[in-house]
Every structure is written in structure tokens, then in C-alpha cells.
Design an enzyme around this catalytic site. Structure first.
Site, mmCIF file in Angstrom:
data_model
loop_
_atom_site.group_PDB
_atom_site.id
_atom_site.type_symbol
_atom_site.label_atom_id
_atom_site.label_comp_id
_atom_site.label_asym_id
_atom_site.label_seq_id
_atom_site.Cartn_x
_atom_site.Cartn_y
_atom_site.Cartn_z
ATOM 1 N N GLY A 157 0.618 -0.979 0.172
ATOM 2 C CA GLY A 157 0.195 -0.072 -0.056
ATOM 3 C C GLY A 157 1.267 0.748 -0.298
ATOM 4 N N ARG A 185 -7.005 -8.360 -7.967
ATOM 5 C CA ARG A 185 -7.628 -9.188 -7.978
ATOM 6 C C ARG A 185 -8.931 -8.526 -9.165
ATOM 7 N NH1 ARG A 185 -9.106 -13.853 -5.761
ATOM 8 N NH2 ARG A 185 -11.436 -14.045 -7.123
ATOM 9 N N ASN A 225 -7.414 3.580 -11.588
ATOM 10 C CA ASN A 225 -6.009 2.354 -10.941
ATOM 11 C C ASN A 225 -4.918 2.992 -12.050
ATOM 12 O OD1 ASN A 225 -5.244 -0.054 -10.522
ATOM 13 N ND2 ASN A 225 -4.957 -0.335 -13.221
ATOM 14 N N HIS A 276 -1.059 2.195 -13.196
ATOM 15 C CA HIS A 276 -0.146 1.237 -13.304
ATOM 16 C C HIS A 276 1.519 1.542 -13.651
ATOM 17 C CE1 HIS A 276 0.431 -3.035 -16.357
ATOM 18 N NE2 HIS A 276 1.045 -1.560 -17.052
ATOM 19 N N ASP A 302 -6.204 -2.871 -17.761
ATOM 20 C CA ASP A 302 -4.529 -2.135 -18.011
ATOM 21 C C ASP A 302 -5.065 -0.816 -19.479
ATOM 22 O OD1 ASP A 302 -3.372 -3.082 -15.968
ATOM 23 O OD2 ASP A 302 -2.113 -4.662 -17.125
ATOM 24 N N ALA A 315 7.476 7.994 -8.998
ATOM 25 C CA ALA A 315 6.935 9.555 -10.080
ATOM 26 C C ALA A 315 4.933 8.477 -9.845
ATOM 27 C CB ALA A 315 6.839 8.433 -11.016
HETATM 28 C C1 GRF Z 1 2.440 -0.815 -8.207
HETATM 29 O O1 GRF Z 1 3.572 -0.823 -8.775
HETATM 30 C C2 GRF Z 1 1.452 -0.624 -9.132
HETATM 31 O O2 GRF Z 1 1.745 0.363 -9.698
HETATM 32 C C3 GRF Z 1 0.927 -2.121 -9.006
HETATM 33 O O3 GRF Z 1 0.907 -2.514 -7.566
HETATM 34 C C4 GRF Z 1 2.070 -2.319 -6.894
HETATM 35 C C5 GRF Z 1 1.299 -1.580 -6.050
HETATM 36 O O4 GRF Z 1 2.128 -1.304 -5.013
HETATM 37 N N1 GRF Z 1 -0.628 -1.315 -9.650
HETATM 38 P P1 GRF Z 1 1.850 -0.490 -4.136
HETATM 39 O O5 GRF Z 1 1.294 -1.109 -3.077
HETATM 40 O O6 GRF Z 1 1.115 0.815 -3.891
HETATM 41 O O7 GRF Z 1 3.175 0.189 -2.859
#
Ligand code: GRF
Length: 218
Positions: A14, A94, A110, A112, A148, A176
């Protein structure tokens, strides 16, 4: 106008969630984080959210077996019970059914770890390194049924170095991510975005004409 009520869905550490929570502490931020929900009971992010005084909840998918929609209906009930207006997926592992995506059409973001539409799917940093790209990055987008994909709100680009490993590149991209997720949520919650077909138009100053060139030239 009051603050938009936001729920963050996580499955892991998180760090993006933490960045959103930190940003939302600013008095002028147009969103408040009212719930952090996880499908994994011991997701590291849950403790971080609790330490910040945010309500947390785990909805495990196991009891629902293969019935993904039933699992999502359970999550959806919790979101509705708290009058959630926007959902942020932040490392939520999920796949979502078209039913759930429809419920949150235009209201779910989301992040990515790649510059979409390049490198959809998993292992984005490994694949970018294998391809030898010189610029990589992250994307915040609205969620649509196709994984995505969906209108892009904001992207952050980083240089790729010759000596990068997937881990060093991931760390650079993650910095970033934390910046663009908070800023993208600010724009969406503040009503500064507008969907225009497959694109998201943003009422925000555009970047100046600086070019990001990698490797650096003198
Ligand atoms: C991040 O790299 C995000 O882009 C991807 O999953 C990872 C989650 O990392 N969807 P975190 O749990 O926010 O540290």
C-alpha cells in the site's frame, strides 16, 4: 462543494495508498479517504491506514469460491454503505468483472507501472529492460472492463539506465507513481477531468515544452 468520498482497494504493502492518504491531508485537497478495503487480511497497507485513523476492512474472496461477482457484491455493499463516490485501485490484485466495473464506470481509477498502452499486464519493468527502452514510467487511468486500458488521466516518465535492474527501475517508477496518483486524484475529485471517447481531457496547465531525453545529452 464538499470533499469527494474515496475508498482505496489494496492487496499489499500500500505505498500508493499511503501517498493518497498523505495528499488528502491537505486542507484544499478535494477528496477524503473514508475507507481502505483489502481482499487480503494481512495486507501491510491496512496497518498504515489504521495508523492514519482511516477505517479499514477486509473482504476475502475465498468464501465466494469461483463466484467473483458475489465477492464483488459484498465489496460493493460496503462501498455503498459508506456513500463512497470514487474508488482507487492501488495494488489490488483481483481481476474485476464487467459487472463491478460498470457500477463504478467513470468513478474508478487504477495505477499501472508502465506508460500505457505499452506493457499492459505483469512484470512491466522486466519487459521494459529486456526491450531496452530508454524511457519508462507509470499511468493513472480510469478502469474499463479490459484490463490495463481506459482513459488516461496522468502519466509520469522516468529514464531507464544501463545498469538498472528490475528493482532499481521499479523504485524509480514507484516514486513517479506516488506523485501522479495523488495529482490525478486531485484532478478527478476536483472535477477537472472530462471523458471524451477513449480519452480523458484535463483542465490543468499542460507541461511546458521541455523534452525528456534519455540518455541525457549535453
Ligand atoms: C504498484 O507498482 C502499482 O503500480 C501496481 O501495484 C503496485 C502496488 O504497490 N498496480 P503498492 O502496494 O502501492 O506499494
Amino acid at each position: 462543494m464538499g470533499k469527494r468520498r474515496v475508498a482505496i482497494l489494496i492487496s499489499g504493502r500500500g505505498s500508493n495508498m499511503a501517498a493518497l492518504i498523505a495528499a488528502a491531508k491537505a486542507p484544499d485537497f478535494p477528496a477524503q479517504i473514508v475507507l481502505v478495503m483489502s481482499n487480503i487480511a494481512d495486507a501491510g497497507g491496512l496497518a498504515v491506514a489504521r495508523d492514519n485513523g482511516i477505517e479499514t476492512l477486509t473482504v476475502e474472496s475465498k468464501p465466494y469460491g469461483k463466484d467473483r461477482e458475489a465477492f464483488e457484491r459484498a465489496m460493493h455493499r460496503e462501498l455503498e454503505a459508506r456513500d463512497v463516490e470514487l474508488v482507487c485501485l492501488a495494488g489490488f490484485l483481483r481481476l474485476l468483472t464487467p459487472w463491478f466495473v460498470r457500477q463504478w464506470d467513470g468513478r474508478m481509477l487504477n495505477i499501472h507501472p508502465a506508460l500505457l498502452p505499452s506493457y499492459r499486464g505483469l512484470h512491466t519493468h522486466e519487459r521494459a529492460l529486456a526491450d531496452g527502452v530508454k524511457i519508462h514510467g507509470a499511468t493513472v487511468h480510469f478502469v474499463v472492463p479490459e484490463v490495463d486500458s481506459g482513459p488516461i488521466v496522468m502519466q509520469g516518465a522516468v529514464p531507464v539506465r544501463d545498469d538498472d535492474t528490475p528493482d532499481t527501475l521499479a523504485a524509480r517508477v514507484l516514486r513517479a507513481e506516488h506523485r501522479i496518483y495523488a495529482e490525478a486524484l486531485r484532478l478527478v475529485a476536483g472535477g477537472q477531468t472530462r471523458l471524451d471517447g477513449a480519452a480523458c481531457k484535463v483542465a490543468a496547465p499542460s507541461q511546458d515544452d521541455d523534452v525528456l531525453i534519455s540518455p541525457r545529452i549535453e
